[in-house]
Design an enzyme around this catalytic site. Structure first.
Site, PDB file in Angstrom:
ATOM      1  N   LYS A   1      -1.327   6.556  -1.536  1.00  0.00           N
ATOM      2  CA  LYS A   1      -0.547   5.303  -1.550  1.00  0.00           C
ATOM      3  C   LYS A   1      -1.122   4.302  -0.551  1.00  0.00           C
ATOM      4  O   LYS A   1      -1.310   3.127  -0.861  1.00  0.00           O
ATOM      5  CB  LYS A   1       0.929   5.602  -1.232  1.00  0.00           C
ATOM      6  CG  LYS A   1       1.652   6.348  -2.353  1.00  0.00           C
ATOM      7  CD  LYS A   1       3.027   6.854  -1.935  1.00  0.00           C
ATOM      8  CE  LYS A   1       3.648   7.697  -3.062  1.00  0.00           C
ATOM      9  NZ  LYS A   1       4.949   8.290  -2.699  1.00  0.00           N
TER      10      LYS A   1
ATOM     11  N   GLN B   1       8.752   9.693   2.183  1.00  0.00           N
ATOM     12  CA  GLN B   1       8.202  10.680   1.253  1.00  0.00           C
ATOM     13  C   GLN B   1       9.112  11.905   1.170  1.00  0.00           C
ATOM     14  O   GLN B   1       9.520  12.459   2.193  1.00  0.00           O
ATOM     15  CB  GLN B   1       6.776  11.078   1.690  1.00  0.00           C
ATOM     16  CG  GLN B   1       6.036  11.950   0.695  1.00  0.00           C
ATOM     17  CD  GLN B   1       5.743  11.265  -0.638  1.00  0.00           C
ATOM     18  OE1 GLN B   1       5.607  10.042  -0.715  1.00  0.00           O
ATOM     19  NE2 GLN B   1       5.669  12.036  -1.705  1.00  0.00           N
TER      20      GLN B   1
ATOM     21  N   ASP C   1      11.077   2.548  -3.677  1.00  0.00           N
ATOM     22  CA  ASP C   1      11.127   3.791  -4.454  1.00  0.00           C
ATOM     23  C   ASP C   1      12.289   3.757  -5.445  1.00  0.00           C
ATOM     24  O   ASP C   1      12.368   4.616  -6.335  1.00  0.00           O
ATOM     25  CB  ASP C   1      11.319   4.993  -3.518  1.00  0.00           C
ATOM     26  CG  ASP C   1      10.029   5.786  -3.321  1.00  0.00           C
ATOM     27  OD1 ASP C   1       9.192   5.772  -4.240  1.00  0.00           O
ATOM     28  OD2 ASP C   1       9.898   6.415  -2.262  1.00  0.00           O
TER      29      ASP C   1
HETATM   30  N1  GUN Z   1       8.149  12.878  -3.813  1.00  0.00           N
HETATM   31  C1  GUN Z   1       7.774  13.073  -5.087  1.00  0.00           C
HETATM   32  N2  GUN Z   1       7.717  11.898  -5.745  1.00  0.00           N
HETATM   33  C2  GUN Z   1       8.060  10.935  -4.860  1.00  0.00           C
HETATM   34  C3  GUN Z   1       8.160   9.512  -4.952  1.00  0.00           C
HETATM   35  O1  GUN Z   1       7.964   8.883  -5.995  1.00  0.00           O
HETATM   36  N3  GUN Z   1       8.547   8.882  -3.803  1.00  0.00           N
HETATM   37  C4  GUN Z   1       8.807   9.557  -2.636  1.00  0.00           C
HETATM   38  N4  GUN Z   1       9.197   8.838  -1.580  1.00  0.00           N
HETATM   39  N5  GUN Z   1       8.716  10.868  -2.537  1.00  0.00           N
HETATM   40  C5  GUN Z   1       8.338  11.555  -3.641  1.00  0.00           C
END
Ligand code: GUN
Length: 294
Positions: free
Chosen positions: A52, A96, A119
């Site tokens: 990311k 995350q 998110d």
């Molecule tokens: N863990 C698995 N997928 C995601 C996501 O799209 N965002 C976040 N913050 N954590 C995750």
């Protein structure tokens, strides 16, 4: 069978964002800025967050990675979120997941300012999605919609079966595909671990989405001829022939299902890349909302 190539579709989105960010250089005081909080050292989470951050840099977006040790307290995390919520130099904030067991994930998500919740996990954004209102949509379902759109896949009137009802993929995608929008207008079935006759349910799917996290779970006998198959699974399997020591496996038995369907996403190179592109797009929109107003 045609590949729904996440590499190509996500590159297109990133290029568009890069162009827009560059065009806005003289209009806005700074570039967009995404902050990511990572707690602990889970291998998969490390990889996702690193990707990311790298993608932000590639398109001219600022990013901050804020690390916390695995034994951090709820209070320490909450204080950081409150600080970022009030920081006018940050547009988007992600934490995350998964978080260590001793942390209350729901409380953490509810603390994020919904205007920075790129998110789309906050109840305000989840609620807006349900009502078909403008808000942030969770990046994986949004990335899947971008992929369907990029490849001009007709969705109106189609039967969509989603296997897996998680809050971050299956359930939001079931709502998105049911909305009176394009892509959308599907007749949606949200299947899960208690679904009876799953094979028969899957066989009704014109669009089949696998989001359960069990490698190779969807086999060819569960797939209708010419179906569109979207594989959200991305499980690490030990593989000593790889430098990393693992390979990535999707929820779909690609080798056999690909002979039967009309379109399919590869793993890797499919939905994962679209998720990151959708996150960047959400962050750019948070930035526009800030400087242009909603
Ligand atoms: N863990 C698995 N997928 C995601 C996501 O799209 N965002 C976040 N913050 N954590 C995750």
């Amino acid at each position: 069978m045609k590949l729904l190539d996440g590499k190509v579709a996500s590159a297109h989105i990133r290029e568009e964002l890069k162009k827009n960010i560059s065009h806005n250089k003289h209009k806005f005081p700074r570039p967009p800025h995404l902050a990511a909080i990572l707690v602990g050292n889970d291998g998969a989470s490390e990889t996702y967050v690193a990707s990311k951050i790298k993608n932000c840099e590639q398109i001219g977006m600022q990013s901050s990675l804020i690390r916390f040790p695995a034994d951090s307290t709820q209070r320490e995390l909450e204080e950081k979120i409150i600080e970022i919520n009030g920081d006018p130099g940050i547009d988007g904030l992600i934490v995350q997941l998964p978080l260590p067991k001793h942390i209350d994930e729901t409380k953490i998500i509810e603390l994020i300012n919904p205007e920075k919740d790129v998110d789309g996990f906050h109840p305000v954004n989840a609620g807006k999605l349900m009502l078909g209102q403008k808000g942030f949509v969770s990046a994986t379902p949004l990335g899947i919609l971008y992929l369907l759109k990029y490849y001009d896949i007709e969705t109106a009137g189609k039967n969509a079966v989603i296997v897996g009802r998680s809050n971050i993929v299956g359930r939001p995608l079931s709502i998105l595909l049911s909305l009176n929008k394009e892509p959308g207008n599907c007749t949606v079935t949200l299947a899960h671990s208690r679904t009876k006759n799953l094979r028969d349910v899957c066989l009704t799917a014109d669009i089949l989405v696998a989001a359960i996290g069990i490698p190779g779970f969807i086999t060819a006998d569960m797939v209708k001829e010419k179906a569109v198959v979207i594989d959200v699974g991305i499980t690490r399997i030990d593989d000593s022939s790889k430098k990393s020591g693992y390979s990535l496996k999707g929820d779909v038995d690609f080798e056999n299902v690909s002979n039967k369907c009309s379109y399919i996403t590869p793993v890797p190179g499919g939905v994962g890349l679209m998720t990151i592109a959708a996150l960047l797009s959400n962050t750019y929109n948070a930035y526009l909302n800030k400087f242009n107003g909603n």
